[in-house]
Design a protein around this motif. Structure first.
Motif, PDB file in Angstrom:
ATOM      1  N   THR A  99      10.343   5.443   1.289  1.00 24.95           N
ATOM      2  CA  THR A  99       8.882   5.656   1.224  1.00 24.95           C
ATOM      3  C   THR A  99       8.536   6.898   2.039  1.00 24.95           C
ATOM      4  O   THR A  99       8.050   6.794   3.165  1.00 24.95           O
ATOM      5  N   ILE A 101       6.892  10.861   2.976  1.00 27.32           N
ATOM      6  CA  ILE A 101       5.561  11.473   2.958  1.00 27.32           C
ATOM      7  C   ILE A 101       5.666  12.790   2.188  1.00 27.32           C
ATOM      8  O   ILE A 101       6.764  13.332   2.026  1.00 27.32           O
ATOM      9  N   PRO A 107       1.294   9.583   2.373  1.00 29.95           N
ATOM     10  CA  PRO A 107       2.330   8.738   1.765  1.00 29.95           C
ATOM     11  C   PRO A 107       2.648   9.179   0.334  1.00 29.95           C
ATOM     12  O   PRO A 107       1.745   9.434  -0.449  1.00 29.95           O
ATOM     13  N   TYR A 109       4.009   7.696  -2.803  1.00 32.67           N
ATOM     14  CA  TYR A 109       4.264   6.339  -3.309  1.00 32.67           C
ATOM     15  C   TYR A 109       5.095   6.330  -4.586  1.00 32.67           C
ATOM     16  O   TYR A 109       5.258   5.289  -5.208  1.00 32.67           O
ATOM     17  N   ALA A 136       2.393   2.400   4.458  1.00 31.06           N
ATOM     18  CA  ALA A 136       1.098   2.711   5.072  1.00 31.06           C
ATOM     19  C   ALA A 136       0.230   1.457   4.965  1.00 31.06           C
ATOM     20  O   ALA A 136       0.235   0.776   3.930  1.00 31.06           O
ATOM     21  N   THR A 139      -1.132  -0.900   1.695  1.00 31.69           N
ATOM     22  CA  THR A 139      -0.341  -0.680   0.475  1.00 31.69           C
ATOM     23  C   THR A 139      -0.023  -1.990  -0.256  1.00 31.69           C
ATOM     24  O   THR A 139      -0.027  -2.049  -1.481  1.00 31.69           O
ATOM     25  N   THR A 221       4.578   0.368  11.332  1.00 35.09           N
ATOM     26  CA  THR A 221       4.309   1.796  11.513  1.00 35.09           C
ATOM     27  C   THR A 221       3.929   2.078  12.965  1.00 35.09           C
ATOM     28  O   THR A 221       4.278   3.131  13.507  1.00 35.09           O
ATOM     29  N   ASP A 278       6.897   7.676   9.734  1.00 40.98           N
ATOM     30  CA  ASP A 278       6.139   6.434   9.925  1.00 40.98           C
ATOM     31  C   ASP A 278       4.845   6.633  10.720  1.00 40.98           C
ATOM     32  O   ASP A 278       3.820   6.007  10.395  1.00 40.98           O
ATOM     33  N   LEU A 281       2.401   7.596   8.216  1.00 39.29           N
ATOM     34  CA  LEU A 281       1.995   6.464   7.358  1.00 39.29           C
ATOM     35  C   LEU A 281       0.916   5.649   8.068  1.00 39.29           C
ATOM     36  O   LEU A 281      -0.031   5.164   7.444  1.00 39.29           O
ATOM     37  N   SER A 285      -3.324   6.510   6.198  1.00 40.31           N
ATOM     38  CA  SER A 285      -3.249   5.475   5.175  1.00 40.31           C
ATOM     39  C   SER A 285      -4.423   5.525   4.214  1.00 40.31           C
ATOM     40  O   SER A 285      -4.565   4.666   3.357  1.00 40.31           O
TER      41      SER A 285
END
Ligand SMILES: NC(=O)c1ccc[n+]([C@@H]2O[C@H](COP(=O)([O-])OP(=O)(O)OC[C@H]3O[C@@H](n4cnc5c(N)ncnc54)[C@H](O)[C@@H]3O)[C@@H](O)[C@H]2O)c1
Length: 442
Positions: A99, A101, A107, A109, A136, A139, A221, A278, A281, A285
């Motif tokens: 996952t 960025i 993020p 996805y 994030a 999600t 996170t 992280d 994230l 978000s």
């Protein structure tokens, strides 16, 4: 013992694991070793074929994992495939895809959506989908729920269940962490929480903490953002200590004699799949917020490889040399000691910055190539005749190198130490020119 606490059935859970990387492989092997029937799904055909031959497709030292994987395949408890059709008869599906960025630190996805859409198209009623990937906040009840409902035509809660149990592994300790650490399980409802707990209680000796889906996302996170901020703090103290002619490691030792202090170790930068992304994230978000501390910490940690380059230039100058007329050996290319994981490795910006050197060698026992440069596997060969050695990773291959060995092997005895591998005074006595993150200049 493998029976679900799902009140609709008392059949054994049949599991699938989507994404067979650092997280999905140990999970699959461990589930199989505890008696579960496991299908692993990945897009990479090579990886799938390797697993089906009982071979671990990860580089680096992973104690116990290779044997566990090959036993699981041999016993017919674990097989891998590229097809999501394998989800049709599964009762629990774990999602372990990466996952990342994007370039704007938001993020990305794409892989998660693709995985969840694949599950949605083939899952049966009653399935519990457990996402282990780091997400994030928002999600699970956002993209994951929307995609599963859209692709399956089923309804969350009534027809399928969701849990989020973010992973806490680390390369080099995959099996150890997964079997001993506490886990946080975010679940849709109490019934799902106990169904997930029934499985995880067979995987880890650690405690299981249950909460809601969004809290579990924030916890994961936040725990990595916390570590990133702590490391940035140590790095900032290291930069101050260098400027003032003090040793940051001595400063750290003494700071930590004060109760309630736990200063981290400074170093040449923060890499890997998780810590560099992280924190983003957590703060990116999608909900309006104006984060200040976490982006600043990221900037401090991202600047450390460039600080290492500055130290290198300074050390060369002290010996009357420049980058352009020097042979430079970058020691260590993976992001972590004794791991084969190159993701976001701090060695990458260092190598890129020094490509103008007369000669550039990169040593790493676990990686063949990084930033377009093929690696050498023998540390002594990489050091022989070099003007400057930059230690970026504390691989165990470097632990036996003494100042005297370095002096003998190198053309010019200059070392830049990004990982506190050497003692300043011993380096001075051996006649080395020595610079390091958080080190006193001698
Ligand atoms: N690496 C770690 O130490 C670690 C620790 C804790 C949490 N995590 C989190 O776990 C997740 C996975 O990380 P990782 O390091 O295992 O990643 P990885 O890149 O090692 O593995 C991900 C795997 O997923 C596969 N994949 C991607 N999209 C797919 C799809 N649509 N269908 C099937 N397979 C797909 C990839 O081919 C790859 O093999 C991430 O969210 C990460 O942040 C990782």
């Amino acid at each position: 013992m493998l029976f679900t606490s799902n009140r609709h059935s008392m059949a054994p859970e049949k599991t699938a694991v989507i994404g067979l990387g650092y997280v999905g492989i140990p999970l699959s092997a461990l589930l199989a070793s505890r008696g579960y029937d496991v299908v692993g799904i990945d897009l990479l055909e090579d990886r799938v074929a390797q697993i089906n031959r009982g071979k671990l497709p990860l580089k680096g030292d992973e104690p116990g994992l290779g044997d566990m994987l090959s036993r699981a395949v041999k016993r017919g408890k674990l097989r891998a495939t590229t097809s999501y059709d394998a989800c049709r008869d599964r009762t629990v599906i774990f999602v372990c895809v990466d996952t990342p960025i994007d370039a704007d630190k938001r993020p990305d996805y794409s892989r998660l959506e693709e995985a969840v859409a694949g599950i949605g198209r083939s899952m049966q009623r009653g399935t519990m989908v457990v996402v282990e990937s780091t997400l994030a906040p928002g999600t699970m009840l956002g993209i994951v729920t929307r995609t599963l409902e859209r692709e399956s035509g089923l309804k969350l809660g009534k027809d399928f269940k969701l849990a989020h149990c973010p992973e806490r592994v680390m390369p080099g300790r995959l099996l150890y962490n997964i079997t001993t650490y506490d886990r946080v399980i975010g679940a849709l409802d109490k019934q799902t929480a106990s169904r997930a707990k029934a499985i995880y209680s067979k995987l880890t000796k650690g405690k299981l903490h249950t909460t809601d889906l969004t809290t579990a996302e924030i916890v994961k996170t936040a725990e990595n953002a916390y570590r990133d901020v702590q490391i940035a703090f140590a790095n900032e103290v290291a930069l101050v200590s260098e400027k003032l002619g003090a040793d940051a490691f001595e400063v750290r030792r003494l700071v930590n004699t004060c109760p309630f202090r736990d200063m981290h170790i400074p170093g040449a930068g923060v890499g890997g799949h998780c810590l560099p992304k992280d924190p983003w994230l957590l703060v990116q978000s999608g909900k309006a917020s104006s984060p200040r501390l976490i982006p600043t910490a990221r900037a401090v940690n991202d600047s450390m490889p460039f600080h290492v380059v500055d130290l290198a230039v300074d050390a060369l100058r002290a010996a009357g040399r420049s980058v352009e007329d020097s042979v430079i050996a970058v020691m260590g290319a993976s992001f972590l000691q004794d791991s084969g994981d190159p993701r976001n490795s701090p060695s990458i910006p260092v190598i890129e910055s020094l490509k103008c050197a007369e000669g550039l060698r990169v040593h790493d026992p676990y990686l063949d190539k990084i930033a377009g440069v093929s690696t050498l596997k023998d540390a002594k060969k990489a050091l022989a005749g070099a003007d400057l050695a930059i230690f970026m990773v504390s691989h165990k291959a470097y632990k036996t190198l003494t100042p005297a060995t370095l002096k003998k092997l190198m053309r010019t005895p200059i070392v830049v130490d990004g990982r506190n591998l050497f003692d300043t005074e011993k380096m001075r006595r051996a006649g080395m020119i020595y610079r390091g993150v958080g080190k006193k200049v001698i």
